[in-house]
Design an enzyme around this catalytic site. Structure first.
Site, PDB file in Angstrom:
ATOM      1  N   HIS A 161       7.581 -14.002  -6.416  1.00  0.00           N
ATOM      2  CA  HIS A 161       8.932 -13.725  -6.271  1.00  0.00           C
ATOM      3  C   HIS A 161       9.833 -14.707  -6.762  1.00  0.00           C
ATOM      4  CE1 HIS A 161      11.894 -10.842  -3.784  1.00  0.00           C
ATOM      5  NE2 HIS A 161      12.451 -11.735  -4.312  1.00  0.00           N
ATOM      6  N   GLU A 212      12.837  -2.697  -1.962  1.00  0.00           N
ATOM      7  CA  GLU A 212      13.883  -3.328  -1.175  1.00  0.00           C
ATOM      8  C   GLU A 212      15.210  -2.441  -1.306  1.00  0.00           C
ATOM      9  OE1 GLU A 212      15.259  -7.057  -3.152  1.00  0.00           O
ATOM     10  OE2 GLU A 212      13.153  -7.741  -3.396  1.00  0.00           O
TER      11      GLU A 212
END
Length: 1929
Positions: free
Chosen positions: A1496, A1750
């Site tokens: 990430h 997300e």
């Protein structure tokens, strides 16, 4: 002469007795005579007997006239109805016919002269020589046959040149011209005859004049007398002159007997063969009243002679012998016809062809072929029958575009264009873009006011392959939308199933040559009938199928380019006819009963005329040519189920002639097929455009219709050409063709004729809008259709103009234009602009043809008058209306911005506006006087570009064009103003200009005729200059002058106008005109003149109001008001009393200046009087500069408005100041400053930002301040720069937001909003801005003299709002109740760098984000992740939060440098690994599944130092890293993500440089290289897990891809649609396409390669995968990990030759202004996009399992734990997920909320907060506190979706949230509480409570301070903001 006797009846006996004195009786037996000879014999016998007897006995010494004639106008005497008028050659058998008559005893022949043929111009000096010669020849033939001519001078048509110039017989000039004509005729023909009839029907001429007009009647009698004298003066007593009329007109004869001079009386009789009573009676009376003037029975009509043919002759003899009458002669035509004419045509051979059987063509040609041009082209000024239908047409492939949209299949025309077979290599790929512009096209149709619209369906759009199995739902949806839009606009859809665009897949199988296509077409038709037939009642199976057979399969000019006129062309026709029949039977058998519609076919045909009419073979050839075109299709369908005999015999003849090379193979229908085909049409559809001249030829063995048919086609060089070499303007051909069709095809089955296509093309250059040639073409063709209907009785019921739009015209591409509307194909928006032909056609429809316009039958809307409120108390200072600020000014941005769905009341008035000076032009036309604006604008430098309103929009001459727009919009009202100086040029009634009055009368009538209510403004700033010369509005004399003008207008227009406004924006008049001097009259006296002017304006208004109220209200029942303008005013700081007072003062000085006197107490607001009075005193003045109303005036003014009319555009922010005293000025009197709301969008006008939320507050202010009146928003709009022509999205956003604020006021606040008027109808002269800006819904091109008007995007948007009456809740916004799957994943997410902190703890290596954040100016506020949320040390607290949320999963990422400090496995940091192991264990212990992201974004800096993701070696380093994590954690972790959001890594980090590693210097190549390596790294890692760990660990692994959804900025625009598609493909597709479909998308590869090569690069900047790499990457997923937050609106942007990602994408993006903001500039709340992109994934990537990894929203600013916006966001977005899951079948497995807690949001630092839990980053302990949204999200999780309240209660909604102090809530909480009488949110009330507590502490400081505070608190106890300000003081 012997007596006559006929043996076989009683007649012979009576005759014998009557005539005993004549000698021996001759008795004959006629039983043995053949019938034909018998009738001829009896006729001869009767005539001979009459001649001998009557010549001797009745008028002894005179020759008795036995009269025949006149000659018929064609060759069939028996059927003659019209009189031969030398309009063509004399029939060749005429001489024989005259000889035949003489032999039968006839001695005179009637010859009517044709005035209009002899003298078309009316002038004797300009005779038509051929006609003159014809009459000479005819008279000679009559004399040579032994007959005497009886010449009728006039009995038919007055020359059109004279009729149009002088009118009817009442004109003395026409009478004079008739005498000249008589002189000419007597001179030319006087020697040929001795018998004249001046007027054949005096009675008709007599009645043409005004009733009972003695002068007219005397003039006609004098005219006859003059001609009588003229004849006898020239010829003496050689001949006789007569006048003719009907025997029934005894009264007329009685009236004129004393004055009429004549030698004999010519009378028309109607007689009964059975009875003689009436004939005797009428002759007796005539003899009496004519004073024994001899009588000529020049027309004898016999009736009831069926059973006794000889009775006619006997009865006549009986009558003549019963009285001593002076009979000059008798008409024998009816007697002869009754007795022997039945056999004439077959026995006498008088006329050529009379012995042959006449075909339909010959009949029509006989009827029309002899017409002269002048007769042929006579224009018929008559209307069509009331049920006539007017239509336009379009064809799918010519207009739709969208050639690959919605799964549409390729058509033969698509391929034809793509193979560069069209002019200039053009294609129909976009065409008119009608696929996206349904609303645009229907808008135009409403403007035209057509009844029907004919369009074709693209077979390939419905069935891409041609077969039902390939059905495209999107294609069906498009046609559903089009049909519904038409029906909703009250336009009947007419569908053509096939108009040439065959699916290419069917053509690949042979197309129309393959018989299997019959079944395919039948099934296609069946589907269309079933799908659309409930709304479509008229169907064409095919349109112009001859073109398909001829051009497509014969000569090969059209696709599919088959050149086979021997076999294929005929086989195609065969299959088309059978396809048509099958479709008809499907409808007939399955749908007719249910749907009640009609099915026909639209056949094309030219009219054919013989090249040489004198050559019989050319006539026959012309007939043959029609059979080879029209008959080829029509004969089987309409006659007998088979091809025409002429066609078959001709082909047989040719095949015998050419046995070795047969030119045509005609298939045969079986008897069963013929039976099935015959009669398969409910109407005859005709496409007709032109005519041809045909000559007979020998085609030999040549193929094709001309060769096989032995004919050739030609055009007359005198015919008017068009842009097409095929079409020449020959309008008369239409009438003739219609007559032919009626005779040839409609005798057996009577069906109506629909003209399904007629039009002509113009070239694409020149002046496309001023298409006068098309106007003339349509005018004449429509008139020919009218003649066919009215004169010929052809049942024509519809006329269709081709076409609605310019389009793709086949081979000619866009070089030829057929449209009524111009389409600019060079503009991607494809704007449509009405041409002059559109306006012409609209007028034809309005009049239903030609001639007298339809009567003014309109409904005047009735208004409900409610007496206005009077005696309202004056406003306080500040006013009580400050409650508006108390209620709204402390709204959160979320509450202020949230869009409200709903509708207005059903009687809501939607309108548009304009004003006289801005639009009318004609500044000095027709007596108009100059206005102050005329004078001002003519001074150089007054207006930018020296613009003026001299012409403006030219609405004075083009109001019908304005009406077209109003109809299209479907507004209920139109607000316009009267030009005072157009009605009273000097401003005074004494100068009344009737032409100006006529203009406005016409406007009002037309508006009402179209169902629109006129809202009339009496004064809109354009004062007559002569009134300004006497002081203008500064003079009190203006009060009475304006009252008189008003009185005149009320009396003149008030019977139809029911809504009046006296003044528009009097504030502008007073301040801008007389204070600032910016606008005329440009007076600059800011301290005094504005107040005086306003004073006079108010009194003038009141005077006008009372005039209306007292004189007109009772009879006219209208409303009267004035239009006040006002911005909304917002205090700079609502918590400061002085600022609130300043805002109130600003409102009173602006709106209250006029509204307070009129709507309240008749006086100015106290705030205004106080301010101006005090200022005046401080300035040393003896009295206030503000004038004073007397008590009487106040009473007179108060209540002088029936409704509140409000103009509103913007909002200002004000602050209190102490303004200067000098110079005196209205501006300084207010003591305030104004500024703009900097957060709102700017417009083209400075200081006029679009601040929508101000409108709701202003409306509430009016409600509270002025007694809750009915409010009409009479002007509201936005200016855009003139370069913004039609794609005005800014105006769309303006109206969307402003109208929604009005809707909120109406629905939520109970404000009585009654109407909304959009400013303005069209771009116009915008005052001081000239033409540099525009407010219009329609663009006006002021550089074109015709001022063309083109609808903008906003016009279509506004129409949709009108249609919906607001904003009804869309399906996207409605909550779906339901649940997800039981095993649905509920999660929340974080990322290592954003939350962990511990950046150097326990051996962690540096990441690229460590370096980036420690680089100055990289992260907002110099924030960094050194500590972040300190999650590295807070595992338990983080897990506790997760347990509170009740999530099933937790997504987090591993920090690569924490585990491998240098990025390689050379050194493993076990402590770092231990952290993740402990976290996983804690999660599992809490029954939460870990979902790990391997990467990430926090790449080890050590790897970046060697190239990072640019270095291909990173692929294997990442794999090694992943291998370590799988091996250490994989036994406990079952959910993996390789890489998060590779797009951001590649483009944001390596293209824009806005994220680590912050590289931006190679934007054209580096992002693609990085993306390439990311994909390979992902694939290798997936294969690693798949090959090594899956079997033993049992997990799933994928990549997480992020993407916005993209919508077109303008959904009606293909270019924007394409841009939106590119945005999505370059975003989600960049990485998803290789993983899920293999390799980059074709779009990306094609575009980047093309742009790279164009820039001179040797190859594409996008790296290529090898075939092996493609294979290895494809399919490397177990689910689709997807991050999504928002939606964008895309539009194309051309970056030129720049080489970077955005330039490659070629798109810009914006957001809809109505979408809610967040804490992130890029994130707008747009839930609908979530469902759409989820469906995109389903369709594009074959419905993979999706885990949403997300989704969330941010906030900025002060911390508020009551984050209702986040709860709202989750509710809306998750519900869209549920819809995608339940309704759309998207395979969604889980949802992850971003984010668990507030964290470091990358480059924005801690300023943006996404968390469900708040983290205080200023507190070293980093405490976590739940926000309201945490409880709401937990509730959704617990309920596993959204339980239906109707089935409740539901336990999941009431569960307690563990371990949290967050208030429990089940829905987004907008709970309000009452605190100190104020409605506040619970959070605001809590603050208020703390404030009160603080006040108690402050009060202990001292009694004085306490008292002060107490008083302040008491006075403003309802203002929480004030309490807070005291606390802060």
């Amino acid at each position: 002469m012997k007596g006559l006797c006929v043996i076989n009846g009683t007649w012979n006996q009576e005759l014998g007795k009557k005539h005993e004195g004549y000698g021996s009786l001759l008795c004959l037996s006629i039983h043995s005579i053949p019938a034909t000879m018998k009738y001829m014999f009896l006729a001869s016998l009767c005539v001979t007997y009459l001649y001998d007897s009557l010549s001797n006995e009745v008028n002894s010494g005179e020759v008795f006239m036995l009269l025949a004639g006149p000659l018929p106008d064609h060759q069939s005497i028996v059927q003659a109805e019209k009189v031969f008028n030398c309009g063509g050659p004399i029939p060749s058998g005429a001489a024989r016919y005259f000889d035949y008559l003489r032999k039968r005893g006839v001695n005179h022949f009637q010859v009517p002269l044709s005035w209009h043929q002899l003298l078309p111009s009316g002038l004797p000096s300009q005779p038509q020589r051929t006609v003159l010669s014809c009459y000479h020849t005819l008279l000679n033939q009559i004399l040579n046959a032994g007959l005497q001519p009886l010449v009728v001078l006039h009995g038919s048509t007055v020359p059109e040149a004279l009729r149009s110039k002088f009118g009817g017989w009442e004109s003395q000039e026409l009478q004079r011209m008739f005498i000249l004509y008589a002189e000419f005729a007597l001179q030319e023909f006087g020697e040929f005859t001795r018998s004249w009839v001046i007027l054949s029907h005096l009675d008709e001429v007599w009645r043409e004049g005004p009733p009972h007009d003695d002068g007219y009647q005397q003039a006609i009698l004098l005219l006859i007398q003059n001609i009588y004298q003229l004849y006898h003066g020239g010829f003496g007593d050689k001949g006789k002159v007569s006048v003719g009329f009907r025997a029934s007109d005894i009264e007329l004869l009685l009236q004129i007997q004393e004055s009429l001079t004549m030698d004999f009386l010519s009378v028309q009789f109607e007689s009964n063969c059975v009875s003689t009573f009436h004939l005797i009676e009428e002759l007796t009376w005539l003899q009496i009243f004519s004073k024994d003037v001899p009588i000529l029975i020049y027309k004898m009509a016999l009736c009831d002679c069926v059973d006794s043919r000889l009775q006619a002759c006997h009865n006549f003899l009986k009558v003549l012998n019963s009285n001593n009458m002076k009979i000059e002669g008798c008409d024998m035509m009816d007697i002869l016809s009754k007795m022997d004419m039945e056999g004439l045509s077959t026995s006498s051979g008088v006329f050529k062809y009379s012995s042959e059987k006449t075909n339909s063509y010959q009949t029509v040609w006989d009827k029309f072929g002899v017409q002269l041009e002048s007769e042929r082209d006579i224009f018929l000024n008559k209307p069509f029958p009331s049920d006539f239908q007017w239509a336009t047409s379009s064809e799918s492939f010519k207009v739709e575009g969208g050639w690959a949209e919605g799964g549409k299949g390729e058509t033969i025309w698509d391929r034809f264009g793509h193979e560069n077979k069209v002019y200039d290599n053009q294609t129909a790929d976009q065409a008119c873009d009608s696929y996206h512009k349904v609303d645009y096209d229907v808008y135009l149709l409403r403007g035209l006011q057509v009844y029907t619209h004919q369009f074709s369906i693209s077979w390939a759009r419905i069935f891409p392959s041609g077969y039902r199995r390939s059905q495209s739902d999107k294609g069906v949806l498009y046609y559903d939308e089009l049909i519904n839009a038409l029906v909703n606009s009250r336009i009947q859809p007419v569908i053509t199933l096939y108009h040439w665009d065959l699916p290419q897949e069917l053509q690949n199988q042979g197309g129309w040559t393959n018989a299997s296509i019959i079944e395919a077409f039948k099934d296609y038709a069946d589907f269309c009938f079933s799908k659309f037939g409930d709304r479509v009642k008229t169907w064409n199976t095919f349109s112009s199928p001859w073109v398909v057979s001829h051009a497509g399969y014969g000569v090969g000019d059209h696709p599919p380019q088959v050149q086979d006129y021997v076999v294929a062309s005929y086989q195609v026709t065969h299959n088309i006819i059978k396809s048509h029949a099958e479709a008809w039977h499907v409808y007939n058998d399955k749908y007719r009963t249910k749907h009640g519609g009609k099915v026909g076919i639209a056949l094309n045909s030219d009219w054919a005329e013989p090249l040489d009419p004198s050559r019989p073979e050319d006539v026959v050839a012309a007939y043959r040519s029609i059979q080879f075109t029209l008959g080829w299709f029509a004969h089987p369908i309409f006659v007998d189920g088979d091809y025409p005999a002429t066609l078959k015999s001709q082909i047989d003849k040719k095949n015998k002639l050419c046995p070795h090379s047969k030119p045509a193979i005609l298939p045969r229908f079986t008897p069963k097929e013929s039976q099935r085909i015959n009669g398969t049409a409910d109407f005859f559809g005709l496409n007709h455009y032109t005519s041809r001249l045909i000559n007979s030829s020998d085609g030999g063995c040549t193929v094709g219709p001309q060769g096989v048919g032995d004919f050739q086609t030609h055009v007359d060089p005198s015919w008017s050409p068009t842009a097409s070499e095929w079409i020449y303007s020959t309008p008369w051909g239409l009438r003739r063709l219609l007559n032919y069709i009626a005779l040839e095809y409609l005798n057996i089955k009577k069906v109506p004729v629909y003209i399904t296509g007629n039009g002509m093309p113009t070239d694409f250059g020149g002046t496309p809008l001023n298409d006068t040639t098309r106007v003339d073409y349509l005018r004449r063709y429509i008139n020919e259709a009218l003649k066919a209907r009215l004169l010929d009785g052809v049942d024509v019921q519809r006329f269709t103009v081709q076409s609605l739009l310019d389009g793709f015209e086949g081979q000619q591409g866009y070089s030829q234009r057929f449209g009524l509307h111009h389409v600019n194909f060079e503009d991607p928006d494809r704007p449509r602009t009405p041409k002059q032909s559109a306006y012409f056609y609209s007028q034809v429809i309005t009049q239903n043809g030609f001639g007298i316009r339809r009567g003014h039958v309109f409904k005047v809307a009735q208004t409900q008058f409610k007496p206005p409120s009077k005696g309202l108390t004056p406003s306080e200072v500040p006013s009580k209306s400050k409650v508006v600020w108390e209620r709204f000014s402390q709204q959160s941005k979320f509450h202020r911005q949230i869009f409200h769905y709903g509708t207005f009341p059903s009687n809501f008035t939607w309108g548009v506006s304009s004003s006289a000076y801005q639009t009318e032009g004609a500044w000095k036309a027709d007596g108009k006087g100059p206005s102050i604006w005329d004078v001002f604008t003519h001074k150089p430098g007054s207006i930018p570009g020296n613009a003026n309103g001299d012409v403006a929009c030219d609405s004075y001459h083009r109001f019908q064009e304005d009406l077209y727009m109003l109809r299209a919009l479907q507004v209920k009202s139109y607000r316009f103003s009267l030009s005072w100086s157009r009605i009273f040029p000097t401003g005074l009634r004494s100068s009344l200009n009737l032409k100006g009055v006529d203009f406005y009368n016409s406007i009002i009538d037309d508006i009402l005729l179209n169902g629109i209510t006129p809202m009339v403004t009496l004064y809109y700033w354009d004062l007559p200059q002569e009134l300004q010369n006497i002081g203008g509005w500064e003079s009190s004399d203006m009060i009475e002058i304006f009252a008189d003008f008003s009185d005149f207008c009320f009396s003149t227009f008030g019977d139809r106008v029911k809504f009046w406004m006296t003044f528009n924006q009097p504030h502008t008049i007073a301040w801008s005109g007389y204070g600032l001097g910016q606008i005329p009259p440009n007076v600059r006296k800011p301290g005094s003149a504005p107040y005086r002017v306003a004073h006079n304006l108010i009194k003038a208004h009141a005077k006008a109001y009372h005039i209306y109220n007292e004189k007109y209200r009772k009879s006219q029942r209208g409303l009267i008001s004035l239009a006040l303008d006002s911005y909304w005013v917002e205090p700079k700081d609502v918590r400061v009393l002085r600022e609130v007072a300043a805002a109130d003062r600003a409102m009173q000085f602006h709106l209250g200046w006029f509204a307070h006197p009129i709507f309240k107490n008749g006086d100015y607001p106290d705030a205004m009087k106080w301010q101006v009075g005090n200022k005046s005193e401080l300035q040393g003045l003896a009295e206030s500069r503000l004038p004073v109303f007397t008590e009487e005036e106040r009473k007179y003014i108060s209540g002088t408005s029936d409704v509140f009319c409000l103009n509103h555009f913007t909002t200002k922010i004000v602050s209190h100041i102490t303004a200067r005293l000098t110079p005196p000025s209205y501006e300084y009197d207010r003591d305030l400053t104004e500024e703009e709301d900097a957060n709102s969008p700017s417009t083209a006008i400075k200081n006029q930002r679009a601040v929508a939320w101000g409108l709701r507050r202003l409306l509430n202010w009016v409600k509270y301040e002025y007694g809750d009146p009915d409010i009409y928003i009479t002007d509201s709009g936005v200016a855009t720069e003139s370069k913004t022509k039609w794609d005005d999205s800014a105006r769309v956003f303006y109206f969307k937001t402003y109208i929604d604020e009005a809707l909120k006021a109406s629905n939520l606040d109970d404000v009585k909003v009654k109407g909304f008027t959009a400013a303005s109808l069209m771009d116009s002269f915008e005052w001081l801005h000239g033409f540099k800006v525009g407010f219009g819904l329609h663009h006006v091109n002021f550089e074109d003299s015709t001022r063309p008007r083109t609808p903008k995007y906003s016009a279509h948007f506004y129409h949709r709002v009108i249609k919906d009456n607001g904003f009804p809740t869309p399906e996207d916004e409605k909550i779906l109740y339901g649940n997800f799957a039981k095993d649905f994943i509920w999660s929340t997410a974080t990322a290592s760098y954003q939350i962990e902190g511990g950046w150097r703890a326990d051996g962690k290596g540096l990441s690229i984000w460590d370096k980036f954040a420690h680089t100055p100016l990289r992260v907002f506020n110099n924030d960094n992740g050194d500590v972040a949320c300190d999650s590295y040390n807070k595992i338990d607290e983080d897990v506790s939060m997760l347990r509170q949320l009740k999530v099933t999963h937790y997504r987090f990422s591993v920090s690569w440098p924490r585990v491998l400090p240098d990025g390689t496995t050379n050194f493993v940091n076990e402590v770092g690994l231990s952290y993740y192991s402990h976290l996983v264990d804690a999660l599992l212990k809490a029954n939460i599944q870990p979902h790990i992201t391997l990467y990430h974004w926090d790449l080890p800096q050590a790897l970046q130092d060697i190239g990072g993701w640019e270095n291909e070696t990173i692929v294997f380093k990442f794999r090694d890293y992943a291998n370590l994590i799988f091996s250490r954690l994989g036994h406990k972790v079952k959910f993996w993500i390789t890489i998060n959001e590779p797009y951001n890594i590649a483009n944001v980090g390596h293209g824009y440089g806005a994220a680590a590693p912050g590289i931006s210097f190679r934007p054209g190549t580096l992002p693609y290289i990085v993306g390439h390596n990311l994909l390979k790294a992902h694939a290798e890692t997936w294969h690693l897990y798949n090959d090594k760990y899956r079997s033993k660990q049992g997990g799933i692994i994928s990549i997480t891809i992020n993407s916005d959804w993209s919508e077109p900025r303008n959904p009606y625009k293909q270019e924007d649609v394409d841009a939106a598609r590119r945005v999505v493909q370059f975003y989600i597709g960049w990485f998803a396409h290789p993983v899920f479909n293999g390799d980059y998308s074709d779009m990306m590869k094609t575009i980047i390669q093309k742009r790279s090569l164009e820039a001179g690069l040797p190859k594409s900047r996008l790296p290529e995968f090898t075939a092996e790499e493609v294979k290895r990457i494809k399919g490397t997923y177990d689910y689709f990990g997807f991050n999504h937050y928002t939606t964008v609106l895309a539009f194309p942007v051309d970056y030129g030759n720049l080489q970077h990602y955005d330039a490659d994408r070629g798109a810009g993006t914006i957001a809809d202004r109505t979408w809610l903001d967040s804490g992130s500039s890029w994130l707008k709340v747009s839930p609908f996009g979530f469902r759409r992109i989820l469906n995109f994934i389903k369709e594009e990537y074959r419905n993979p399992p999706i885990i949403i990894t997300e989704n969330g929203i941010s906030e900025r600013g002060s911390v508020d734990l009551n984050d209702f916006h986040r709860s709202y966001y989750y509710e809306k977005y998750i519900n869209q997920v549920l819809k995608a899951y339940i309704l759309d079948g998207v395979d969604i497995r889980g949802y992850t909320a971003w984010s668990l807690m507030d964290n470091l949001e990358w480059a924005t630092g801690f300023s943006e907060r996404f968390g469900l839990f708040h983290v205080n980053h200023t507190d070293p302990k980093r405490p976590r506190v739940a926000k309201t949204s945490a409880a709401y999200y937990a509730t959704i999780i617990t309920c596993n979706g959204f339980p239906d309240p109707a089935t409740g209660p539901h336990d999941c909604l009431n569960q307690e949230v563990e371990g949290t102090s967050v208030p429990s809530t089940s829905l987004p909480s907008f709970n309000m509480v009452n605190f100190l009488g104020i409605t506040l949110s619970s959070g605001e009330a809590e603050k208020g409570l703390y404030t009160l507590f603080a006040l108690l502490i402050v009060s202990s400081l001292g009694v004085i301070c306490s008292l002060f505070c107490f008083l302040k608190t008491k006075k403003y106890s309802k203002e929480i903001a004030t309490i807070q300000s005291v606390l802060n003081s």
